[in-house]
Design a protein around this motif. Structure first.
Motif, PDB file in Angstrom:
ATOM      1  N   VAL A  94       0.861  -1.193   0.000  1.00 18.14           N
ATOM      2  CA  VAL A  94       0.000   0.000   0.000  1.00 18.14           C
ATOM      3  C   VAL A  94       0.896   1.241   0.000  1.00 18.14           C
ATOM      4  O   VAL A  94       1.700   1.429   0.904  1.00 18.14           O
ATOM      5  N   GLU A  95       0.746   2.064  -1.026  1.00 12.81           N
ATOM      6  CA  GLU A  95       1.494   3.315  -1.093  1.00 12.81           C
ATOM      7  C   GLU A  95       0.615   4.522  -0.778  1.00 12.81           C
ATOM      8  O   GLU A  95       1.111   5.535  -0.302  1.00 12.81           O
ATOM      9  N   PHE A  96      -0.682   4.397  -1.069  1.00 11.62           N
ATOM     10  CA  PHE A  96      -1.616   5.498  -0.863  1.00 11.62           C
ATOM     11  C   PHE A  96      -2.759   5.020   0.027  1.00 11.62           C
ATOM     12  O   PHE A  96      -3.360   3.983  -0.241  1.00 11.62           O
ATOM     13  N   LEU A  97      -3.057   5.794   1.049  1.00 16.97           N
ATOM     14  CA  LEU A  97      -4.208   5.507   1.911  1.00 16.97           C
ATOM     15  C   LEU A  97      -5.155   6.692   1.866  1.00 16.97           C
ATOM     16  O   LEU A  97      -4.767   7.824   2.153  1.00 16.97           O
TER      17      LEU A  97
ATOM     18  N   ARG B 232     -12.061  15.298   8.715  1.00 15.90           N
ATOM     19  CA  ARG B 232     -11.379  15.335  10.020  1.00 15.90           C
ATOM     20  C   ARG B 232      -9.935  14.922   9.796  1.00 15.90           C
ATOM     21  O   ARG B 232      -9.665  14.015   9.014  1.00 15.90           O
ATOM     22  N   LEU B 233      -9.032  15.555  10.476  1.00 15.88           N
ATOM     23  CA  LEU B 233      -7.620  15.219  10.350  1.00 15.88           C
ATOM     24  C   LEU B 233      -7.261  14.079  11.290  1.00 15.88           C
ATOM     25  O   LEU B 233      -7.814  13.970  12.389  1.00 15.88           O
ATOM     26  N   LEU B 234      -6.335  13.247  10.862  1.00 16.10           N
ATOM     27  CA  LEU B 234      -5.825  12.183  11.718  1.00 16.10           C
ATOM     28  C   LEU B 234      -4.865  12.784  12.743  1.00 16.10           C
ATOM     29  O   LEU B 234      -4.123  13.712  12.426  1.00 16.10           O
TER      30      LEU B 234
ATOM     31  N   MET C 288       3.285   4.869   3.618  1.00 16.35           N
ATOM     32  CA  MET C 288       2.001   5.265   3.029  1.00 16.35           C
ATOM     33  C   MET C 288       1.832   6.776   3.006  1.00 16.35           C
ATOM     34  O   MET C 288       2.030   7.439   4.019  1.00 16.35           O
ATOM     35  N   ALA C 289       1.447   7.293   1.846  1.00 16.66           N
ATOM     36  CA  ALA C 289       0.997   8.670   1.749  1.00 16.66           C
ATOM     37  C   ALA C 289      -0.475   8.668   2.158  1.00 16.66           C
ATOM     38  O   ALA C 289      -1.256   7.846   1.674  1.00 16.66           O
ATOM     39  N   VAL C 290      -0.860   9.563   3.064  1.00 18.96           N
ATOM     40  CA  VAL C 290      -2.210   9.550   3.630  1.00 18.96           C
ATOM     41  C   VAL C 290      -2.937  10.823   3.231  1.00 18.96           C
ATOM     42  O   VAL C 290      -2.393  11.921   3.317  1.00 18.96           O
ATOM     43  N   ASP C 291      -4.201  10.650   2.812  1.00 16.60           N
ATOM     44  CA  ASP C 291      -5.034  11.793   2.472  1.00 16.60           C
ATOM     45  C   ASP C 291      -6.395  11.614   3.126  1.00 16.60           C
ATOM     46  O   ASP C 291      -7.042  10.580   2.943  1.00 16.60           O
ATOM     47  N   GLN C 292      -6.819  12.601   3.909  1.00 18.64           N
ATOM     48  CA  GLN C 292      -8.119  12.573   4.572  1.00 18.64           C
ATOM     49  C   GLN C 292      -9.099  13.422   3.792  1.00 18.64           C
ATOM     50  O   GLN C 292      -8.752  14.489   3.314  1.00 18.64           O
ATOM     51  N   MET C 293     -10.328  12.899   3.654  1.00 17.35           N
ATOM     52  CA  MET C 293     -11.377  13.614   2.929  1.00 17.35           C
ATOM     53  C   MET C 293     -12.725  13.075   3.378  1.00 17.35           C
ATOM     54  O   MET C 293     -12.768  12.101   4.133  1.00 17.35           O
ATOM     55  N   SER C 294     -13.791  13.677   2.931  1.00 16.56           N
ATOM     56  CA  SER C 294     -15.110  13.141   3.253  1.00 16.56           C
ATOM     57  C   SER C 294     -15.227  11.742   2.653  1.00 16.56           C
ATOM     58  O   SER C 294     -14.514  11.391   1.707  1.00 16.56           O
TER      59      SER C 294
END
Length: 132
Positions: free
Chosen positions: A74-77, A86-88, A101-107
């Protein structure tokens, strides 16, 4: 969770869909994928689609992502955080980044759409989706 009958009575197994599949629809507290439906939140990993015991508003902890931290490739989460973004917490982001992992938070809706696109492009993506 799946109940079945074994040699010693009822056997409880952690059911999952083996493999990756796009999300066909979401809402009403669940998701539809691969001609099935699931009520509640989901982890979409290369090894399969799993129930995720998190609800909108629950705290994001490293333990909530433990199954993901054992996943390879997994490279992208994408984290669908519910109706609102909401931010982690920093400790969760640090743990995920330590696993490459590159992480991106969104709805959740945006995460579903982005996941489907990345999956169709055969990119190494996973998603953690809070049901809405």
């Amino acid at each position: 969770m799946v109940l079945g009958f074994g040699d010693k009575g009822v056997v409880v197994r952690d059911a999952h869909f083996p493999g990756q599949a796009p999300i066909d629809s979401y809402g009403n507290g669940g998701f539809r994928f691969a001609d099935m439906s699931h009520r509640g939140s989901l982890l979409l990993l290369p090894s399969g689609i799993y129930r995720w015991d998190l609800n909108e508003g629950d705290e994001f902890t490293p333990q909530a992502f433990s199954r993901l931290l054992h996943e390879k490739g997994v490279e992208f989460l994408l984290v669908g955080t519910g109706q609102q973004i909401r931010l982690l917490p920093p400790d969760v982001r640090t743990a995920l980044k330590a696993h490459g992992m590159a992480v991106d938070q969104m709805s959740t809706g945006a995460a579903v759409r982005t996941y489907n696109i990345m999956l169709s492009e055969q990119r190494p993506v996973a998603a953690a989706l809070i049901a809405v």
